[in-house]
Design a protein around this motif. Structure first.
Motif, PDB file in Angstrom:
ATOM      1  N   SER A 101       0.846  -1.193   0.000  1.00 39.41           N
ATOM      2  CA  SER A 101       0.000   0.000   0.000  1.00 39.41           C
ATOM      3  C   SER A 101       0.884   1.246   0.000  1.00 39.41           C
ATOM      4  O   SER A 101       2.041   1.207   0.439  1.00 39.41           O
ATOM      5  N   GLU A 102       0.309   2.351  -0.480  1.00 47.79           N
ATOM      6  CA  GLU A 102       1.027   3.625  -0.521  1.00 47.79           C
ATOM      7  C   GLU A 102       0.216   4.696   0.195  1.00 47.79           C
ATOM      8  O   GLU A 102      -1.020   4.598   0.296  1.00 47.79           O
ATOM      9  N   ASP A 103       0.929   5.697   0.689  1.00 50.37           N
ATOM     10  CA  ASP A 103       0.279   6.797   1.387  1.00 50.37           C
ATOM     11  C   ASP A 103       0.957   8.111   0.975  1.00 50.37           C
ATOM     12  O   ASP A 103       2.181   8.156   0.785  1.00 50.37           O
ATOM     13  N   SER A 104       0.164   9.161   0.835  1.00 54.08           N
ATOM     14  CA  SER A 104       0.690  10.468   0.437  1.00 54.08           C
ATOM     15  C   SER A 104       0.090  11.536   1.336  1.00 54.08           C
ATOM     16  O   SER A 104      -1.135  11.563   1.553  1.00 54.08           O
ATOM     17  N   GLY A 149       1.498  15.546  -1.287  1.00 57.82           N
ATOM     18  CA  GLY A 149       2.474  14.723  -1.989  1.00 57.82           C
ATOM     19  C   GLY A 149       3.897  14.896  -1.541  1.00 57.82           C
ATOM     20  O   GLY A 149       4.796  14.230  -2.067  1.00 57.82           O
ATOM     21  N   ALA A 150       4.131  15.792  -0.574  1.00 58.94           N
ATOM     22  CA  ALA A 150       5.509  16.008  -0.115  1.00 58.94           C
ATOM     23  C   ALA A 150       6.031  14.812   0.669  1.00 58.94           C
ATOM     24  O   ALA A 150       7.238  14.520   0.633  1.00 58.94           O
ATOM     25  N   LEU A 151       5.118  14.124   1.375  1.00 61.09           N
ATOM     26  CA  LEU A 151       5.511  12.940   2.151  1.00 61.09           C
ATOM     27  C   LEU A 151       4.850  11.708   1.536  1.00 61.09           C
ATOM     28  O   LEU A 151       3.631  11.543   1.608  1.00 61.09           O
ATOM     29  N   ARG A 152       5.657  10.919   0.917  1.00 59.07           N
ATOM     30  CA  ARG A 152       5.164   9.685   0.315  1.00 59.07           C
ATOM     31  C   ARG A 152       5.793   8.482   1.032  1.00 59.07           C
ATOM     32  O   ARG A 152       6.985   8.492   1.331  1.00 59.07           O
ATOM     33  N   SER A 153       4.974   7.491   1.270  1.00 57.33           N
ATOM     34  CA  SER A 153       5.460   6.285   1.947  1.00 57.33           C
ATOM     35  C   SER A 153       4.802   5.057   1.328  1.00 57.33           C
ATOM     36  O   SER A 153       3.730   5.135   0.714  1.00 57.33           O
ATOM     37  N   ARG A 154       5.487   3.946   1.517  1.00 52.62           N
ATOM     38  CA  ARG A 154       5.001   2.680   0.952  1.00 52.62           C
ATOM     39  C   ARG A 154       5.305   1.565   1.950  1.00 52.62           C
ATOM     40  O   ARG A 154       6.357   1.565   2.602  1.00 52.62           O
ATOM     41  N   LEU A 162      10.937   8.756   3.386  1.00 53.29           N
ATOM     42  CA  LEU A 162      11.863   9.575   4.148  1.00 53.29           C
ATOM     43  C   LEU A 162      11.401   9.764   5.590  1.00 53.29           C
ATOM     44  O   LEU A 162      12.195   9.712   6.532  1.00 53.29           O
ATOM     45  N   TRP A 163      10.111   9.965   5.753  1.00 53.65           N
ATOM     46  CA  TRP A 163       9.566  10.138   7.101  1.00 53.65           C
ATOM     47  C   TRP A 163       8.139   9.614   7.107  1.00 53.65           C
ATOM     48  O   TRP A 163       7.278  10.122   6.398  1.00 53.65           O
ATOM     49  N   THR A 170       4.962   9.084   9.314  1.00 47.91           N
ATOM     50  CA  THR A 170       4.302   9.450  10.563  1.00 47.91           C
ATOM     51  C   THR A 170       3.545   8.257  11.145  1.00 47.91           C
ATOM     52  O   THR A 170       3.270   7.261  10.448  1.00 47.91           O
ATOM     53  N   ARG A 171       3.212   8.377  12.399  1.00 49.22           N
ATOM     54  CA  ARG A 171       2.449   7.307  13.059  1.00 49.22           C
ATOM     55  C   ARG A 171       1.090   7.129  12.397  1.00 49.22           C
ATOM     56  O   ARG A 171       0.623   6.008  12.186  1.00 49.22           O
ATOM     57  N   THR A 172       0.486   8.244  12.044  1.00 42.20           N
ATOM     58  CA  THR A 172      -0.816   8.173  11.380  1.00 42.20           C
ATOM     59  C   THR A 172      -0.704   7.479  10.024  1.00 42.20           C
ATOM     60  O   THR A 172      -1.545   6.644   9.654  1.00 42.20           O
ATOM     61  N   ALA A 173       0.348   7.819   9.266  1.00 43.22           N
ATOM     62  CA  ALA A 173       0.546   7.190   7.964  1.00 43.22           C
ATOM     63  C   ALA A 173       0.822   5.703   8.120  1.00 43.22           C
ATOM     64  O   ALA A 173       0.329   4.876   7.340  1.00 43.22           O
TER      65      ALA A 173
END
Length: 215
Positions: free
Chosen positions: A62-65, A69-74, A132-133, A135-138
């Motif tokens: 799954s991906e999260d933005s 879009g500055a913080l993207r995570s997978r 890169l970072w 968050t707990r919520t992400a």
């Protein structure tokens, strides 16, 4: 100590039950009763029978933005899951069974297998996170998405034809054993139990025995 003291009484009860059964076999009536009723009794206390379990390992991502879009995570996750295949035996009645007295054969027609909801073992899940970072919520959102994806994928994998074939085979073996033993104890001898599911063709009838050659 309680178990040790109870053992002689248990043995006595078993011997008494065996003696009563042998006496009934020797001096009781020759009519063994209704084989279909005997078979239905074997189902009475098993409304739902688990016949097969599959251990699966869905691999999902799954991906999260966030922040436009500055913080993207997978997150990639491997979540072990167990799926049970069950039979609803409450649907069994006389219409689903037939007895051939000439060949001592019981034909049984089973309802379709039920695939249970996957039991995800998230305690043994493995996660790979990229970003890169995060968050707990992400992270919580990624885990929630992957859990839903893993459950959906486990359901799809459980419906695989290979697994279904194995589950149906296990179900037929279980039903044969559950029915053959009570019929033997009831005095019907070495019976043959043919089991099939709804939609499957019945087993072919046995060929008649060849006549003995004339002297």
């Amino acid at each position: 100590m309680a178990r040790v003291q109870a053992l002689p009484w248990l043995l006595f009860i078993m011997v008494l039950a065996l003696a009563v059964w042998l006496g009934w076999r020797a001096f009781g009536p020759q009519d063994n009763g209704d084989p279909l009723a005997t078979s239905l009794v074997a189902f009475e206390k098993q409304n739902r029978l688990t016949v097969f379990s599959a251990q699966l390992s869905p691999v999902v991502a799954s991906e999260d933005s966030r922040l436009f879009g500055a913080l993207r995570s997978r997150q990639v996750a491997v979540i072990p899951a167990r799926v049970d295949y069950t039979l609803d035996l409450s649907a069994m009645d006389r219409k689903r069974m037939s007895w051939n007295d000439a060949s001592d054969t019981l034909d049984v027609q089973l309802p379709a297998l039920t695939i249970g909801r996957p039991n995800l073992d998230e305690g043994r899940a493995q996660y790979l996170r990229e970003g890169l970072w995060i968050t707990r919520t992400a992270q919580d959102e990624l885990t929630r998405k992957n859990t839903a994806l893993a459950e959906r994928q486990a359901v799809e994998q459980a419906a695989n034809p290979v697994l279904l074939t194995l589950a149906r085979g296990a179900a037929k073996d279980a039903i044969r054993q559950n029915l053959a033993i009570p019929l033997q104890v009831a005095g019907f001898g070495n019976v043959t139990v043919n089991v099939r599911f709804d939609g499957e063709a019945p087993a072919p009838a046995p060929a008649p025995a060849a006549p003995a050659p004339a002297n």
